[in-house]
Design an enzyme around this catalytic site. Sequence first.
Site: not given
Ligand code: GLP
Length: 267
Positions: A67, A136, A138, A143
Amino acid sequence: MKVVILKDATEVAKYGAAIFVKQIKRKPSSVLGLATGSTPVAMYEELISAYKNKDVSFSEVKSFNLDEYLGIADDHPQSYRSFMNKELFDHVDIDKSNTEVPPGDAENPIEACDIYERKIFDCGGIDIQLLGIGRNAHIGFNEPSSSLGSRTRVKTLTQETIDDNARFFAKDEFQPHLAITMGIGTILESKTVVLLATGENKAQAIVDTVQGPVTAHCPASALQLHRDAIVIIDEAAASLLKNKDFFKKMEQENMRLEESLGNKRIV
Ligand code: GLP
């Protein structure tokens, strides 16, 4: 779905990196699906060490990131392209022209999504996809309520995700509320999926993913339908799982079997 419960974040990073190293050794021209967020950083450090120790080379590897924020250019310090350069690509022998991140500054984002899908298809698909998980549940920026068959497209971020990611932006800096993300359907087509999660704040998302119903309201639960999905978590992220002992026993049995079969992985 294989669930591997390990002591802490360091063990999670090492276990995840070992799977990627094994994949690249088996197929040097592997197509990797890569992720951002704070969770994969330690695994990328392990991959960099493996490269520096001459254990693995990325020279033939291709990659697709999950993404990118919409509305910021590649060279923006908070872009996921900048993140990948800083955390991995700048430190290994990957050819950056073989690395793809969705274009956050595309003039026509809808067309850009279709082009991204086509590029993945033209490479023969993703061999192994790395995922983190949001609080959540995702994955990528899919989402809750994302269609389980969705493809790469523009998504609106929830306030929870915007708040969680605000720590990466300066107080008055523009923080995008939209992103381009691979769809859940795109992710499910990867041959192998590896999801990493650490820390207590991911425990609810993990129990919903592993033991809840398959539902668009828990995007990561779609991995229950994948034939080769591995969820690698630390004790804190596993704290709400109901039968942790069973998962641990299963992992021991799998390891025994894999060893006896010359390290062939059991899903
Ligand atoms: C962002 C990314 C996700 C990732 C999420 C959790 O939203 N788009 O791909 O999994 O963050 O991030 P973290 O590993 O910092 O908790």
